[in-house]
Motif scaffolding. Structure first.
Motif, short mmCIF file in Angstrom:
data_model
loop_
_atom_site.label_atom_id
_atom_site.label_comp_id
_atom_site.label_asym_id
_atom_site.label_seq_id
_atom_site.Cartn_x
_atom_site.Cartn_y
_atom_site.Cartn_z
N PRO A 184 -56.83 38.92 65.96
CA PRO A 184 -57.09 37.86 66.94
C PRO A 184 -57.94 36.73 66.36
O PRO A 184 -58.25 36.72 65.17
CB PRO A 184 -57.85 38.61 68.03
CG PRO A 184 -58.68 39.59 67.26
CD PRO A 184 -57.87 39.97 66.04
N LYS A 210 -50.80 39.27 59.78
CA LYS A 210 -50.49 38.10 60.61
C LYS A 210 -51.76 37.67 61.32
O LYS A 210 -52.20 38.31 62.26
CB LYS A 210 -49.39 38.43 61.63
CG LYS A 210 -48.61 37.20 61.94
CD LYS A 210 -48.52 36.65 63.32
CE LYS A 210 -49.33 36.93 64.47
NZ LYS A 210 -50.16 35.78 64.88
N ALA A 243 -54.19 35.24 63.71
CA ALA A 243 -53.93 34.60 65.01
C ALA A 243 -53.49 33.15 64.79
O ALA A 243 -53.99 32.47 63.89
CB ALA A 243 -55.18 34.64 65.87
N TYR A 270 -46.61 32.94 65.08
CA TYR A 270 -46.87 33.36 66.46
C TYR A 270 -46.63 34.86 66.65
O TYR A 270 -45.88 35.48 65.88
CB TYR A 270 -46.01 32.56 67.42
CG TYR A 270 -46.41 31.11 67.48
CD1 TYR A 270 -47.53 30.71 68.19
CD2 TYR A 270 -45.68 30.14 66.80
CE1 TYR A 270 -47.92 29.38 68.24
CE2 TYR A 270 -46.05 28.80 66.84
CZ TYR A 270 -47.18 28.43 67.56
OH TYR A 270 -47.56 27.11 67.60
N GLY A 271 -47.21 35.40 67.72
CA GLY A 271 -47.10 36.83 67.99
C GLY A 271 -45.69 37.31 68.28
O GLY A 271 -45.20 38.25 67.62
N PRO A 272 -45.03 36.71 69.27
CA PRO A 272 -43.70 37.23 69.64
C PRO A 272 -42.63 37.04 68.56
O PRO A 272 -41.55 37.60 68.66
CB PRO A 272 -43.34 36.41 70.89
CG PRO A 272 -44.65 35.91 71.40
CD PRO A 272 -45.50 35.69 70.20
N ASP A 290 -44.09 40.20 66.03
CA ASP A 290 -43.07 41.16 66.46
C ASP A 290 -42.26 41.67 65.27
O ASP A 290 -41.89 42.85 65.21
CB ASP A 290 -42.16 40.52 67.51
CG ASP A 290 -41.22 41.53 68.13
OD1 ASP A 290 -41.73 42.50 68.73
OD2 ASP A 290 -40.00 41.37 67.99
N PHE A 306 -53.75 46.77 65.04
CA PHE A 306 -53.75 45.59 65.90
C PHE A 306 -55.09 45.44 66.60
O PHE A 306 -55.64 46.41 67.11
CB PHE A 306 -52.63 45.73 66.95
CG PHE A 306 -52.71 44.71 68.06
CD1 PHE A 306 -52.22 43.43 67.87
CD2 PHE A 306 -53.27 45.03 69.29
CE1 PHE A 306 -52.30 42.47 68.88
CE2 PHE A 306 -53.34 44.09 70.31
CZ PHE A 306 -52.85 42.81 70.11
N GLY A 346 -56.52 42.93 69.67
CA GLY A 346 -56.14 41.86 70.60
C GLY A 346 -56.15 42.39 72.02
O GLY A 346 -56.91 43.31 72.36
N THR A 351 -50.77 42.99 75.12
CA THR A 351 -50.01 42.86 73.86
C THR A 351 -49.86 44.23 73.20
O THR A 351 -48.79 44.55 72.67
CB THR A 351 -50.73 41.89 72.90
OG1 THR A 351 -51.13 40.73 73.63
CG2 THR A 351 -49.84 41.49 71.75
N ILE A 379 -47.00 46.17 74.55
CA ILE A 379 -45.71 45.68 74.03
C ILE A 379 -45.50 46.23 72.61
O ILE A 379 -44.43 46.73 72.26
CB ILE A 379 -45.69 44.13 74.00
CG1 ILE A 379 -45.77 43.57 75.42
CG2 ILE A 379 -44.46 43.60 73.28
CD1 ILE A 379 -45.99 42.06 75.48
N ILE A 380 -46.55 46.16 71.82
CA ILE A 380 -46.45 46.62 70.42
C ILE A 380 -46.15 48.12 70.38
O ILE A 380 -45.32 48.58 69.60
CB ILE A 380 -47.76 46.28 69.66
CG1 ILE A 380 -47.85 44.76 69.48
CG2 ILE A 380 -47.83 47.01 68.32
CD1 ILE A 380 -49.11 44.28 68.80
N GLN A 417 -57.57 29.54 76.84
CA GLN A 417 -58.77 30.35 77.12
C GLN A 417 -59.72 29.58 78.03
O GLN A 417 -60.33 30.15 78.93
CB GLN A 417 -59.47 30.71 75.81
CG GLN A 417 -58.71 31.70 74.96
CD GLN A 417 -58.51 33.05 75.65
OE1 GLN A 417 -59.41 33.57 76.30
NE2 GLN A 417 -57.32 33.60 75.53
P1 ADP Z 1 -55.54 36.94 72.45
O1 ADP Z 1 -55.53 36.73 73.92
O2 ADP Z 1 -56.85 37.36 71.90
O3 ADP Z 1 -54.87 35.83 71.70
P2 ADP Z 1 -53.28 38.52 71.83
O4 ADP Z 1 -53.10 39.97 72.02
O5 ADP Z 1 -52.36 37.60 72.57
O6 ADP Z 1 -54.76 38.26 72.21
O7 ADP Z 1 -53.21 38.12 70.30
C1 ADP Z 1 -53.75 38.88 69.26
C2 ADP Z 1 -52.79 38.83 68.09
O8 ADP Z 1 -51.56 39.45 68.46
C3 ADP Z 1 -52.42 37.43 67.62
O9 ADP Z 1 -52.31 37.42 66.22
C4 ADP Z 1 -51.07 37.21 68.27
O10 ADP Z 1 -50.26 36.27 67.61
C5 ADP Z 1 -50.47 38.60 68.17
N1 ADP Z 1 -49.38 38.88 69.14
C6 ADP Z 1 -49.20 38.35 70.36
N2 ADP Z 1 -48.07 38.84 70.93
C7 ADP Z 1 -47.51 39.70 70.04
C8 ADP Z 1 -46.34 40.52 70.03
N3 ADP Z 1 -45.48 40.55 71.06
N4 ADP Z 1 -46.10 41.29 68.94
C9 ADP Z 1 -46.94 41.27 67.89
N5 ADP Z 1 -48.05 40.52 67.84
C10 ADP Z 1 -48.35 39.74 68.89
#
Ligand code: ADP
Length: 490
Positions: free
Chosen positions: A162, A187, A189, A219-221, A225, A238, A240, A244, A247-248, A343
């Protein structure tokens, strides 16, 4: 003097691309994304936007480095030496790295210098020391056999981090992975990729072989992903949000990856009337407002024993009035902006929820200035256990104060949450302190202190605050597979 300040204000951004197999490359798609200075809302630079193809290339490089490269053949002690070298290079560039962190994340430069970067160095050095101390056991089994265990690296690890402690999260992730002999696809943030990329360059300079550390900004997704689903990745670590992580966990199921999660919290911070109130109030204030309230272990439910409640509120209000919110590059600044607009909006929304649900706003609740994502330090009293500001993670400078009367009650109420990351208790009564520490369902308990971290002390969550532990020997164990070897002695 002016020039020194200017250099520190404008640290050079040198790395903005994907780092794969020791080479800096544009993303396969050619796409980029903007990283923004949250104090000014200005774009700092464009960064390569990695996606599946880039992750595929990074996994190939990491797999090759794990199986065939010099890393795989290197003596464990030499891995430790390279890690120490990386720590040395970070120490040499500490000011520049701290400035880069402040630029990208918005945290006060005094915090980045005093906390983030020194903790990065300390964590890498701590794990460097582990590299040649990962040992198996001999096991007295029945029969004419000799059985022993080996702790082997788990393999290629995907690390998704994050934006709240961008460089420190790199150290927490790389430290145990490198010590164990793993190779990495990271990866960072999307809000804060810059210090991670700089650290990858320093790792290369330190002599960590190409392919051991790969960084795919994006990006995360998409990029995240792709890391989660890649069959060539053995483990995902991970940090975060809980949503999320769920989902992971689902997406990683297909390839049965090892998973560790460090997630959010709604950590109780309990002040008994017999506490040293000066340090309790200081600790309660720091425990929530540090890092703009953007800490997974923030003490966001402050429980105060009835008898001292009003005094604590008065003194917290005074502290908020004195808090210096503003330009994070000013060495006197104590609070910078929230990391981004999303945020910022979320925090202000929770201030509204607090009012709607009937809590009393004692201070804060508004934006500071009209540029940058600054929020006033906010304090609510009259908060009850069912209000949204008492149940949901806000991740901002919003402190909810709740009253309590006795120990049994406070243990029950502390545990009335799906989270379980941290807790703290302030009292001069050691029996009461330890009774609370044993009863609270949380991965870390601080007694008469808050936010005391050490690379050697495991950190992680009970319940929905996480899976596994980071830091310490426990954090290292999560980067190893245990192998049992049995030899016939007859
Ligand atoms: P925050 O609200 O702290 O940004 P997130 O959980 O959204 O928390 O993000 C933390 C990390 O997880 C970031 O690097 C983000 O890009 C990544 N991330 C977000 N969505 C996914 C996903 N679906 N799969 C993998 N990584 C993700």
């Amino acid at each position: 003097m002016a020039t020194i300040m200017e250099t520190v204000r404008r640290p050079q951004v040198r790395q903005t691309q994907c780092f794969i197999g020791g080479k800096w490359t544009s993303s396969a798609s050619g796409k980029t994304f903007e990283t923004v200075n949250p104090a000014t809302e200005e774009v700092i630079c464009e960064v390569a936007e990695g996606d599946k193809e880039d992750v595929d290339a990074a996994v190939d490089a990491a797999r090759d480095a794990f199986e065939a490269g010099p890393w795989a053949k290197m003596d464990a002690r030499d891995r430790g030496i390279l890690m120490n070298k990386l720590a040395d290079l970070i120490a040499e560039e500490a000011d520049e790295l701290a400035a880069l962190e402040t630029l990208d994340n918005g945290k006060p430069i005094s915090d980045a210098r005093a906390a983030d970067i020194p903790l990065v160095i300390d964590c890498l050095r701590y794990y460097a020391g582990w590299a040649d101390k990962i040992e198996g056991r001999t096991i007295p089994v029945r029969g004419e056999y000799f059985t022993y265990t080996r702790r082997e690296p788990v393999g290629v690890v995907g690390q998704i981090i994050p934006w709240n402690f961008p460089a420190l999260m790199v150290a927490w992730k790389w430290g145990p992975a490198l010590a164990a002999g793993c190779t990495i696809v990271m990866k960072p943030a999307e809000q804060t990729p810059l210090t991670c990329l700089r650290m990858a360059r320093l790792a290369q300079k330190a002599g960590i072989p190409d392919g051991v550390i790969n960084v795919i900004p994006g990006y995360g997704p998409t990029a995240g992903d792709a890391v989660v689903r890649h069959p060539g990745i053995d483990k995902v670590a991970f940090t975060g949000e809980l949503a999320t992580a769920k989902i992971i966990q689902r997406n990683a199921a297909e390839t049965m990856k090892r998973l560790t999660f460090e997630l959010g919290g709604k950590s109780p911070n309990v002040i008994f009337a017999d506490a040293d109130l000066d340090s309790a109030i200081e600790g309660a204030h720091f425990g929530l407002y540090f890092n703009q309230g953007q800490c997974c272990c923030a003490g966001s439910r402050l429980f105060v024993e009835e008898r001292v409640h009003d005094e604590v509120i008065d003194r917290l209000r005074e502290k908020n009035a004195e808090r210096r919110v503003g330009d994070p590059f000013d060495p006197e600044t104590q609070q910078g902006p929230q990391v981004d607009e999303a945020q910022f909006d979320k925090v202000l929304q929770y201030c509204e929820y607090g009012k709607q649900d009937g809590a009393k706003m004692i201070s804060g609740g508004k934006r500071v200035g009209n540029r940058g994502f600054f929020v006033e330090p906010t304090l609510f009293t009259g908060v009850t256990d069912t209000m949204r500001i008492a149940r949901e993670e806000i991740f901002g400078p919003v402190l909810s104060v709740l009253k309590f009367k006795n120990v049994d009650e406070i243990i029950r109420r502390s545990n009335d949450t799906n989270f379980g990351l941290a807790a703290a208790v302030w009292t001069r009564d050691i029996a009461k302190a330890h009774r609370y520490a044993a009863a609270v369902r949380a991965g870390t308990v601080w007694i008469n202190c808050y936010d005391v971290f050490d690379a050697g002390a495991p950190f992680g969550g009970f319940k929905q605050s996480g899976l596994g532990r980071e830091l310490g020997e426990a954090g290292l164990a999560n980067y190893t597979e245990l192998k049992t070897v049995t030899v016939s002695m007859s």
